[in-house]
Design a protein around this motif. Structure first.
Motif, PDB file in Angstrom:
ATOM      1  N   CYS A  95       1.221   4.326  -2.999  1.00  0.00           N
ATOM      2  CA  CYS A  95       1.082   5.757  -2.700  1.00  0.00           C
ATOM      3  C   CYS A  95       2.348   6.554  -2.994  1.00  0.00           C
ATOM      4  O   CYS A  95       2.289   7.790  -3.125  1.00  0.00           O
ATOM      5  N   TRP A 100       3.122  10.718  -3.232  1.00  0.00           N
ATOM      6  CA  TRP A 100       3.773  11.359  -2.101  1.00  0.00           C
ATOM      7  C   TRP A 100       4.997  12.159  -2.544  1.00  0.00           C
ATOM      8  O   TRP A 100       5.218  13.285  -2.095  1.00  0.00           O
ATOM      9  N   SER A 139      -1.498  10.668   6.449  1.00  0.00           N
ATOM     10  CA  SER A 139      -1.499  10.257   5.039  1.00  0.00           C
ATOM     11  C   SER A 139      -1.068   8.806   4.843  1.00  0.00           C
ATOM     12  O   SER A 139      -1.253   8.253   3.765  1.00  0.00           O
ATOM     13  N   GLU A 197       0.831  -1.203   0.000  1.00  0.00           N
ATOM     14  CA  GLU A 197       0.000   0.000   0.000  1.00  0.00           C
ATOM     15  C   GLU A 197       0.868   1.257   0.000  1.00  0.00           C
ATOM     16  O   GLU A 197       0.524   2.264  -0.621  1.00  0.00           O
TER      17      GLU A 197
END
Length: 335
Positions: free
Chosen positions: A32, A36, A195, A28
């Motif tokens: 991301c 980022w 986040s 995961e």
């Protein structure tokens, strides 16, 4: 793209990729990661991002003959006067430097001491005796320019991931890593804790130092920290506190020591109760320290107002707002 930044981000990607082989939740993070890393370079969000990146890009390529991560964060460099002067100028462009100090060492005439606002080594020396970081995988939340991340490696950590949403801190970290070596297993993701994927459980130790009092919801912060720890993992929480019993919590009406984003300052007994209620066990306070003007002060590398300006000029036991002078506690707890 700057070679140092590219290589450091590549090492981060490979670290997460390797981690995902044994911990599926790391996948995961990998998903991301492109967003980022692109966000911190977006000049629509961070107007100074291209300027900071340009400073990293122009740092001279010099040989690092030795690095120190034990009692200080230092790189010994084989460089000439021209490289020294260029580096000093470029690092000055990345002011203000708040967390450190860092040393780039040549001879007597070509050494740079980045004398940061905070003597972060003071805090680390108070924390480190209470921890075993050997071969641990660590997350440092709100880690600034990464000073403590380097010190964690020096105390035996297997790997460190520093997170902090600051564009300036991100590029300061990259400047230091340029000289320390991009292969060091300390990585930086420019995001806040909220986040990150929830309940990743990827880390043996999670640090949150100087963050809790900036959170509108302290219990949400504690839950997010717990979600990043594996079962039996250790939380190191350092935050501002006040004197009192388990029901004592200071909520500043406006500013606290001139900071406008301080919400909750609990007593140590109250903080112990919070951690227990959040599901942590073996909660203990290992250090309480009143912040001194030796530890936090203005320097040539951070020449704005600092702690001395935030205290009552007639009573340095109080802030300019009349609250108790900053006092910090270090709590350790297990998941």
């Amino acid at each position: 793209m700057n070679n140092t930044i590219f290589q450091a981000e590549q090492q981060l990607y490979l670290h997460l990729l390797q981690l995902s082989k044994y911990h599926p939740k790391a996948g995961e993070w990998l998903a991301c990661l492109p967003a980022w890393l692109s966000a911190v370079k977006d000049k629509r969000r961070y107007a100074h991002a291209p300027f900071y990146a340009s400073a990293i890009d122009r740092l001279p390529a010099v040989a690092t003959t030795q690095i120190e991560l034990g009692d200080k964060v230092a790189a010994t460099l084989d460089w000439q006067m021209a490289d020294f002067k260029k580096t000093q100028s470029l690092l000055t462009n990345l002011k203000p430097w708040r967390k450190g100090p860092f040393y780039l060492l040549g001879d007597a005439d070509t050494s740079i001491h980045i004398d940061t606002e905070w003597r972060s080594d003071f805090k680390w020396e108070r924390v480190r005796p209470h921890l075993d970081l050997n071969k641990k995988r660590i997350l440092d939340v709100g880690g600034g320019s990464g000073y403590h991340g380097f010190r964690m490696l020096g105390d035996g950590a297997k790997s460190v991931v520093v997170i902090d949403p600051s564009c300036l801190f991100y590029h300061q970290f990259m400047a230091i890593k340029h000289f320390m070596g991009v292969d060091l297993p300390v990585h930086y993701i420019p995001v806040p804790l909220e986040s990150l994927p929830c309940r990743s459980e990827l880390f043996d130790v999670v640090f949150s130092m100087g963050v809790l009092y900036h959170r509108v919801s302290p219990f949400e912060h504690l839950e997010q920290l717990k979600g990043q720890l594996n079962q039996g993992g250790v939380l190191v929480l350092e935050t501002l506190v006040v004197d009192g019993d388990e029901n004592t919590v200071l909520v500043p009406e406006d500013r606290y020591a001139q900071m406008n984003n301080v919400y909750f300052l609990p007593s140590v007994p109250a903080l112990t109760k919070w951690l227990t209620k959040a599901g942590f066990s073996d909660v203990r306070c290992v250090d309480i320290d009143v912040t001194s003007t030796d530890e936090q002060r203005a320097t040539a590398w951070m020449d704005y107002h600092s702690l001395a300006d935030f205290l009552d000029p007639n009573d340095d036991g109080k802030t300019v707002e009349g609250y108790p002078r900053p006092k910090r506690a270090v709590m350790i707890a297990k998941k």
